[in-house]
Design a protein around this motif. Sequence first.
Motif: not given
Ligand SMILES: N[C@@H](CCO)C(=O)O
Length: 329
Positions: A160-161, A20, A158, A25-26, A261, A215
């Motif tokens: 990104d990681n 992120n 997802h 994000f994602d 969050r 999430r």
């Molecule tokens: N993009 C994901 C990464 C989780 O590591 C999230 O923020 O839920």
Amino acid sequence: MKQVPPGRSVEVRVPASSANLGPGFDSIGLALGLWDRYVVTTSDSGGLSIEVTGEGAGDVPTDDRHLVHSTMQHTWGVLGVAPPAGLRIQATNGVPHSRGLGSSASAIVAGVVAAQALSAGLGLDDRDEAYAEWPAPGQPMPVDLGLAVHVSSRLEGHPDNASASVLGGLTVSWMPDGSGLDRGEQTVSARIALHRDVEVVVFVPDTQLATRTARAVLPATVPLAAAAADAGRAALLVHALATDPSHLHAATRDWLHQEARRSSYPETMELVDLLRSQGHAAVVSGAGPSVLVLSTHGSVEQVQAGSLAPRWERLVPGVPEHGACIRVR
Ligand SMILES: N[C@@H](CCO)C(=O)O
Ligand SMILES: Nc1ncnc2c1ncn2[C@@H]1O[C@H](COP(=O)(O)OP(=O)(O)OP(=O)(O)O)[C@@H](O)[C@H]1O
């Protein structure tokens, strides 16, 4: 169906990652110099043996539910080969679990690339001609990184990681038609060169937060103004990380996920708010609860948690140029 032969062994090293980076994000990911290491060996006697030391030892299952093992089985299914009769996985894990540092993606990437490597020479693709004979110990074993990005992103849910762990450095990932991972679209990643001044600081707490939990609190839809603001900052973030780090503070503002969050990680947001008020480009790392600061080599010593320090381990892990490395044993 061809079967993965016995008597093969590879060593796989995979870096942690932060996802992120605020507004990406994602999509945006950054590899971090904390590593999981695996030695994976095939044999002709049946059975599975898994040994884990380091992070997760005593917590993760050491049977066929182990994430690296289940990922290898899945990948062999994708490749159309039968698993070997016997498999030994020796894990030495350096990526902390459920801290927002991409541990599940690292494990999944390890499983995907190990399965690919151990299948080399079975006539599955053009590259295989080079592996008609299993290479000598110590040789690097290249795998199809595009396939690794795609398969690991789908398994993780997802990209990104997983993309950062496969490719190293800074990555931006997307699905060509924007339909999302669950529709089976191929995930694609661009690897972007970081500005040479960029340095990262990570603050890691003792507490864990499962990504699934983080999430679950996100809203299904967001206001157009929030989406537009994040899109602009995400574009600025890539510019700041690649070309002009002076924009990092503005470029790491987010309106999509961190505030939503906040109640899941109040101490994380307390530290993010403190660091940002001091001018540092602090963000929640992935789904939290770790905090990532995008800084520069000259400023990194100024990035401190102050009175909040006792609750946080401060790391300067570096950003590896390369992601997953595979060597023949
Ligand atoms: N993009 C994901 C990464 C989780 O590591 C999230 O923020 O839920
Ligand atoms: N090296 C590993 N070996 C086996 N299982 C692992 C490994 N790393 C992570 N896992 C599994 O994944 C879980 C953590 O996944 P989760 O997605 O919640 O956190 P994370 O990947 O560390 O954080 P984030 O996705 O926010 O960066 C662990 O509890 C464990 O079940």
